[in-house]
Design a protein around this motif. Structure first.
Motif, PDB file in Angstrom:
ATOM      1  N   VAL A 173      37.710  28.792  32.463  1.00  0.00           N
ATOM      2  CA  VAL A 173      36.526  29.583  32.827  1.00  0.00           C
ATOM      3  C   VAL A 173      35.755  29.969  31.571  1.00  0.00           C
ATOM      4  O   VAL A 173      34.520  29.848  31.517  1.00  0.00           O
ATOM      5  N   ARG A 174      36.448  30.435  30.556  1.00  0.00           N
ATOM      6  CA  ARG A 174      35.785  30.811  29.301  1.00  0.00           C
ATOM      7  C   ARG A 174      35.157  29.592  28.618  1.00  0.00           C
ATOM      8  O   ARG A 174      34.050  29.670  28.079  1.00  0.00           O
ATOM      9  N   SER A 175      35.847  28.462  28.648  1.00  0.00           N
ATOM     10  CA  SER A 175      35.319  27.243  28.031  1.00  0.00           C
ATOM     11  C   SER A 175      34.054  26.760  28.736  1.00  0.00           C
ATOM     12  O   SER A 175      33.230  26.075  28.135  1.00  0.00           O
ATOM     13  N   PHE A 176      33.914  27.120  29.997  1.00  0.00           N
ATOM     14  CA  PHE A 176      32.721  26.753  30.765  1.00  0.00           C
ATOM     15  C   PHE A 176      31.543  27.673  30.433  1.00  0.00           C
ATOM     16  O   PHE A 176      30.447  27.505  30.940  1.00  0.00           O
ATOM     17  N   GLY A 177      31.808  28.685  29.592  1.00  0.00           N
ATOM     18  CA  GLY A 177      30.743  29.592  29.164  1.00  0.00           C
ATOM     19  C   GLY A 177      30.558  30.798  30.058  1.00  0.00           C
ATOM     20  O   GLY A 177      29.505  31.445  30.025  1.00  0.00           O
ATOM     21  N   ILE A 178      31.586  31.138  30.830  1.00  0.00           N
ATOM     22  CA  ILE A 178      31.495  32.260  31.772  1.00  0.00           C
ATOM     23  C   ILE A 178      32.274  33.441  31.218  1.00  0.00           C
ATOM     24  O   ILE A 178      33.448  33.306  30.849  1.00  0.00           O
ATOM     25  N   ASP A 179      31.621  34.614  31.143  1.00  0.00           N
ATOM     26  CA  ASP A 179      32.320  35.801  30.646  1.00  0.00           C
ATOM     27  C   ASP A 179      32.579  36.838  31.737  1.00  0.00           C
ATOM     28  O   ASP A 179      32.880  37.992  31.467  1.00  0.00           O
ATOM     29  N   THR A 180      32.489  36.427  32.991  1.00  0.00           N
ATOM     30  CA  THR A 180      32.847  37.292  34.117  1.00  0.00           C
ATOM     31  C   THR A 180      34.318  37.693  34.006  1.00  0.00           C
ATOM     32  O   THR A 180      35.145  36.874  33.584  1.00  0.00           O
ATOM     33  N   PRO A 181      34.675  38.934  34.376  1.00  0.00           N
ATOM     34  CA  PRO A 181      36.087  39.318  34.348  1.00  0.00           C
ATOM     35  C   PRO A 181      36.945  38.365  35.184  1.00  0.00           C
ATOM     36  O   PRO A 181      36.518  37.911  36.257  1.00  0.00           O
ATOM     37  N   THR A 182      38.128  38.047  34.700  1.00  0.00           N
ATOM     38  CA  THR A 182      39.045  37.195  35.450  1.00  0.00           C
ATOM     39  C   THR A 182      40.245  38.003  35.913  1.00  0.00           C
ATOM     40  O   THR A 182      40.676  38.941  35.248  1.00  0.00           O
ATOM     41  N   VAL A 183      40.772  37.629  37.058  1.00  0.00           N
ATOM     42  CA  VAL A 183      42.002  38.199  37.602  1.00  0.00           C
ATOM     43  C   VAL A 183      42.997  37.050  37.692  1.00  0.00           C
ATOM     44  O   VAL A 183      42.757  36.072  38.415  1.00  0.00           O
ATOM     45  N   THR A 184      44.084  37.130  36.937  1.00  0.00           N
ATOM     46  CA  THR A 184      45.058  36.032  36.938  1.00  0.00           C
ATOM     47  C   THR A 184      46.247  36.402  37.810  1.00  0.00           C
ATOM     48  O   THR A 184      47.048  37.270  37.471  1.00  0.00           O
ATOM     49  N   LEU A 185      46.311  35.747  38.955  1.00  0.00           N
ATOM     50  CA  LEU A 185      47.407  35.926  39.906  1.00  0.00           C
ATOM     51  C   LEU A 185      47.825  34.555  40.414  1.00  0.00           C
ATOM     52  O   LEU A 185      46.959  33.737  40.764  1.00  0.00           O
ATOM     53  N   PRO A 186      49.115  34.254  40.485  1.00  0.00           N
ATOM     54  CA  PRO A 186      49.524  32.969  41.060  1.00  0.00           C
ATOM     55  C   PRO A 186      49.271  32.970  42.563  1.00  0.00           C
ATOM     56  O   PRO A 186      48.926  34.008  43.140  1.00  0.00           O
ATOM     57  N   LEU A 187      49.413  31.839  43.161  1.00  0.00           N
ATOM     58  CA  LEU A 187      49.358  31.752  44.616  1.00  0.00           C
ATOM     59  C   LEU A 187      50.781  31.858  45.155  1.00  0.00           C
ATOM     60  O   LEU A 187      51.749  31.859  44.402  1.00  0.00           O
ATOM     61  N   GLY A 188      50.898  31.937  46.461  1.00  0.00           N
ATOM     62  CA  GLY A 188      52.207  32.158  47.059  1.00  0.00           C
ATOM     63  C   GLY A 188      52.717  30.951  47.819  1.00  0.00           C
ATOM     64  O   GLY A 188      52.058  29.924  47.942  1.00  0.00           O
ATOM     65  N   VAL A 189      53.915  31.105  48.316  1.00  0.00           N
ATOM     66  CA  VAL A 189      54.532  30.057  49.122  1.00  0.00           C
ATOM     67  C   VAL A 189      55.425  30.731  50.154  1.00  0.00           C
ATOM     68  O   VAL A 189      56.047  31.765  49.889  1.00  0.00           O
ATOM     69  N   ASN A 190      55.452  30.175  51.343  1.00  0.00           N
ATOM     70  CA  ASN A 190      56.312  30.713  52.393  1.00  0.00           C
ATOM     71  C   ASN A 190      57.757  30.284  52.150  1.00  0.00           C
ATOM     72  O   ASN A 190      58.019  29.137  51.769  1.00  0.00           O
ATOM     73  N   ILE A 191      58.677  31.205  52.354  1.00  0.00           N
ATOM     74  CA  ILE A 191      60.098  30.883  52.214  1.00  0.00           C
ATOM     75  C   ILE A 191      60.608  30.418  53.581  1.00  0.00           C
ATOM     76  O   ILE A 191      60.641  31.191  54.536  1.00  0.00           O
ATOM     77  N   PRO A 192      60.970  29.151  53.694  1.00  0.00           N
ATOM     78  CA  PRO A 192      61.338  28.606  55.008  1.00  0.00           C
ATOM     79  C   PRO A 192      62.774  28.949  55.388  1.00  0.00           C
ATOM     80  O   PRO A 192      63.595  29.349  54.547  1.00  0.00           O
TER      81      PRO A 192
END
Length: 392
Positions: A173-192
């Motif tokens: 995102v930063r390399s694309f020239g965007i300085d908007t705040p970022t929120v870094t969270l992984p995605l989830g997965v269902n436990i079968p």
């Protein structure tokens, strides 16, 4: 809060992003948030449009969330998916929501929603889905540069936040020239639920001896994912007289699937690999729990839902550095991260095939890591907190 997730399509043919939107909205609703989805009926057959439906995405997962389906306007590009009806709906209804969450870049619905949201002063977040990696930006480069100049840079720059799933994605995102705040969270997965006889069932289905290891590719069959590279590495294993059976489960463009099948014939692998198509529900869980190794030598992935699904059931993974969660998996010891070469992939597969105890140890570490890190409920709770901050 009233939250609207906007995604061009939730068809299974669209791959992981569809699962992300549906599972995330389900997790938010379980927390008591009023979350919904706006999408089109692209890839959804004759589904009724214009009404909010409690859409059952997968009965085996009991996943039911409210979705607004609006008709798309053919002819259409798979990535763009224009919808005049959705445009009118958004003008009339977006002001009813406290915050919007946009999935995808370079696509009509989130682009249009961002413009309307700015006009109506509604905060919105953007999930870039790995579309700002150098590899992704080089695909259709001229079109993306034009689209970015006209729309996408402004959409990102004016967002309340950009949701990234890994530190590497935030760097993109930063390399694309965007300085908007970022929120870094992984995605989830269902436990079968555990399938105790998954290994036996899988081998019965494909008429395999008990001692033949299964190497699984479970993802969209797309050249970005490099199933062709895996096929070539399997041919290397065959030349080494190493026993194996390869399953390439997933859908894709018919022309590309035909190319892969022709390649498997040229490599004399027709008796050693199968292409069963899209696998879902319990059959998919049986694949994951019954296989021995998961391989995804992708050029680029922001997260890789299929990788997390493999980890969470204890299946050791072989992945490339282009998968942006690879540093975390490597640090946890839950998989082997390889260079983007055939020799590196072949070597990793051989090591796992020849060392079953090491293979099991890696799977155990990956399972513990994934179940702690990729919990949908925990991720949704953190995201809901971020929504509250952004709304205020």
């Amino acid at each position: 809060m009233k939250i609207l997730h906007i995604i061009p399509s939730i068809s299974a043919d669209m791959g992981g992003p569809s699962q992300v939107a549906l599972n995330l909205v389900k997790a938010l609703r379980d927390l008591g948030e009023d979350a919904e989805i706006l999408t089109t009926n692209f890839g959804m057959g004759e589904i009724k449009t214009g009404d909010r439906l409690d859409y059952i995405f997968d009965e085996s997962l009991n996943l039911s969330v409210p979705v607004w389906f609006l008709p798309y306007d053919p002819p259409n590009l798979k990535e763009f998916i224009f919808s005049k009806a959705a445009t009118a709906w958004m003008w009339q209804n977006l002001a009813n929501y406290d915050i919007l969450d946009h999935h995808y870049l370079f696509s009509y619905l989130p682009t249009c929603a961002a413009a309307i949201a700015r006009f109506k002063k509604i905060p919105y977040t953007v999930r870039t889905m790995g579309q700002l990696t150098p590899w992704a930006l080089n695909q259709g480069k001229a079109k993306k540069q034009l689209y970015a100049t006209l729309f996408e840079r402004k959409n990102l720059q004016k967002a309340a936040a950009v949701h990234c799933t890994a530190l590497g994605e935030a760097e993109d995102v930063r390399s694309f020239g965007i300085d908007t705040p970022t929120v870094t969270l992984p995605l989830g997965v269902n436990i079968p639920d555990e399938i105790p006889n998954a290994r036996q069932r899988l081998r019965q289905q494909y008429n395999l001896p008990e001692n033949v290891p299964v190497i699984l590719f479970l993802s969209r069959l797309h050249y970005k994912k490099r199933p062709d590279l895996l096929l070539r590495s399997l041919a290397d294993l065959q030349r080494e007289n190493e026993p194996f059976f390869g399953i390439f489960a997933g859908t894709g463009e018919p022309e590309y699937i035909e190319e892969l099948q022709q390649l498997s014939q040229a490599l004399k692998l027709t008796k050693k690999v199968v292409f069963p198509g899209l696998i879902t529900g319990e059959e998919k869980e049986c694949l994951l729990q019954g296989a021995d190794i998961f391989a995804l030598p992708s050029y680029s992935e922001n997260f890789g839902i299929a990788v997390a699904e493999a980890l969470v059931v204890g299946l050791p993974v072989v992945i490339t550095k282009g998968i942006q969660i690879s540093p975390d998996i490597d640090a946890a010891g839950g998989g082997i991260v390889i260079e983007d070469t055939q020799s590196s992939l072949t070597s990793a597969l051989l090591n796992l095939l020849r060392q079953p105890e090491e293979r099991n140890a890696i799977g155990t570490k990956g399972k513990a890591f994934a179940r702690h890190t990729y919990s949908w409920s925990a991720i949704a709770q953190k995201l809901a907190t971020e929504y509250q901050k952004l709304c205020h």
